[in-house]
Design an enzyme around this catalytic site. Structure first.
Site, PDB file in Angstrom:
ATOM      1  N   HIS A 109      -5.013   4.179  -3.428  1.00  0.00           N
ATOM      2  CA  HIS A 109      -3.800   3.183  -3.424  1.00  0.00           C
ATOM      3  C   HIS A 109      -3.390   3.354  -4.967  1.00  0.00           C
ATOM      4  CE1 HIS A 109      -2.073  -1.043  -2.565  1.00  0.00           C
ATOM      5  NE2 HIS A 109      -1.854  -0.817  -3.833  1.00  0.00           N
ATOM      6  N   ASN A 164      -3.604   9.229 -11.693  1.00  0.00           N
ATOM      7  CA  ASN A 164      -4.443  10.364 -10.978  1.00  0.00           C
ATOM      8  C   ASN A 164      -3.902  10.761  -9.541  1.00  0.00           C
ATOM      9  OD1 ASN A 164      -6.070  11.087 -12.975  1.00  0.00           O
ATOM     10  ND2 ASN A 164      -7.565   9.213 -12.390  1.00  0.00           N
ATOM     11  N   HIS A 167       0.980  -1.111   0.113  1.00  0.00           N
ATOM     12  CA  HIS A 167       0.093   0.018   0.016  1.00  0.00           C
ATOM     13  C   HIS A 167       0.872   1.224   0.021  1.00  0.00           C
ATOM     14  CE1 HIS A 167      -3.528   2.602   0.495  1.00  0.00           C
ATOM     15  NE2 HIS A 167      -2.980   3.308   1.398  1.00  0.00           N
ATOM     16  N   HIS A 217      -2.441   3.715  -8.365  1.00  0.00           N
ATOM     17  CA  HIS A 217      -2.923   2.944  -9.418  1.00  0.00           C
ATOM     18  C   HIS A 217      -2.450   3.704 -10.776  1.00  0.00           C
ATOM     19  CE1 HIS A 217      -6.143   4.890  -8.023  1.00  0.00           C
ATOM     20  NE2 HIS A 217      -6.435   5.220  -9.299  1.00  0.00           N
TER      21      HIS A 217
HETATM   22  P1  AMP Z   1      -9.263   6.779  -9.950  1.00  0.00           P
HETATM   23  O1  AMP Z   1     -10.409   7.618 -10.515  1.00  0.00           O
HETATM   24  O2  AMP Z   1      -7.753   7.207 -10.711  1.00  0.00           O
HETATM   25  O3  AMP Z   1      -9.132   6.758  -8.583  1.00  0.00           O
HETATM   26  O4  AMP Z   1      -9.433   5.406 -10.425  1.00  0.00           O
HETATM   27  C1  AMP Z   1     -10.088   4.613  -9.812  1.00  0.00           C
HETATM   28  C2  AMP Z   1     -10.640   3.458 -10.836  1.00  0.00           C
HETATM   29  O5  AMP Z   1     -10.783   1.951 -10.126  1.00  0.00           O
HETATM   30  C3  AMP Z   1     -11.939   3.522 -11.663  1.00  0.00           C
HETATM   31  O6  AMP Z   1     -11.611   3.691 -12.921  1.00  0.00           O
HETATM   32  C4  AMP Z   1     -12.889   2.613 -11.237  1.00  0.00           C
HETATM   33  O7  AMP Z   1     -13.420   2.237 -12.397  1.00  0.00           O
HETATM   34  C5  AMP Z   1     -11.900   1.374 -10.767  1.00  0.00           C
HETATM   35  N1  AMP Z   1     -12.485   0.410  -9.881  1.00  0.00           N
HETATM   36  C6  AMP Z   1     -13.211   0.727  -8.758  1.00  0.00           C
HETATM   37  N2  AMP Z   1     -13.605  -0.454  -8.104  1.00  0.00           N
HETATM   38  C7  AMP Z   1     -12.992  -1.318  -8.943  1.00  0.00           C
HETATM   39  C8  AMP Z   1     -13.038  -2.985  -8.900  1.00  0.00           C
HETATM   40  N3  AMP Z   1     -13.757  -3.478  -7.653  1.00  0.00           N
HETATM   41  N4  AMP Z   1     -12.455  -3.588  -9.544  1.00  0.00           N
HETATM   42  C9  AMP Z   1     -11.679  -2.885 -10.852  1.00  0.00           C
HETATM   43  N5  AMP Z   1     -11.699  -1.471 -10.724  1.00  0.00           N
HETATM   44  C10 AMP Z   1     -12.347  -1.052  -9.919  1.00  0.00           C
HETATM   45 ZN    ZN Z   2      -4.022  -0.386  -0.264  1.00  0.00          ZN
END
Ligand code: AMP
Ligand code: ZN
Length: 114
Positions: free
Chosen positions: A98, A87, A47, A100
């Site tokens: 977290h 982002n 994390h 990504h």
């Molecule tokens: P961000 O707006 O950069 O924080 O992106 C978070 C991303 O996580 C979004 O594009 C969501 O669609 C994706 N997301 C949220 N929950 C899940 C999940 N359970 N599995 C896969 N993607 C997810």
């Molecule tokens: Zn995490």
């Protein structure tokens, strides 16, 4: 690991995901709400809140996460190109705290909108 973090739960297998690729320290899975034909999220297995946090703590690890993102683009056959987004902070509208990396492709993504 953070107990109330969605992506920690995904890495641990407590929340299901569609795995695309896994390395020693990175995990890639399909975004649940894709913005493009290919939309994969790549996360460090540990994390870290955002890119700046991991860059400060362990730049080599950050390199592994981006290396995994490049591998995803290759594996997903994004021969026409792709876009990588991490982002960070409130202005980005991020929803998961977290780190990504979004890997997007499979169509012409157009210019970044202002
Ligand atoms: P961000 O707006 O950069 O924080 O992106 C978070 C991303 O996580 C979004 O594009 C969501 O669609 C994706 N997301 C949220 N929950 C899940 C999940 N359970 N599995 C896969 N993607 C997810
Ligand atoms: Zn995490």
């Amino acid at each position: 690991m953070s107990t109330d973090c969605l992506f920690c739960a995904i890495v641990a297998g407590r929340v299901p995901s569609t795995k695309v690729l896994e390395t020693d320290r990175a995990y890639a899975f399909r975004d649940i709400n894709p913005w493009a034909p290919t939309h994969v999220l790549v996360v460090p297995k540990d994390h870290y809140e955002d890119l700046a946090a991991l860059a400060a703590a362990d730049p080599t690890y950050l390199g592994e996460v981006f290396g995994a993102a490049a591998q995803v683009a290759e594996q997903e056959n994004l021969t026409g190109g792709h876009r990588i987004i991490a982002n960070t902070g409130d202005d980005s509208g991020r929803t998961v705290f977290h780190l990504h990396v979004h890997v997007l492709g499979g169509k012409n993504l157009g210019a970044l909108a202002g």
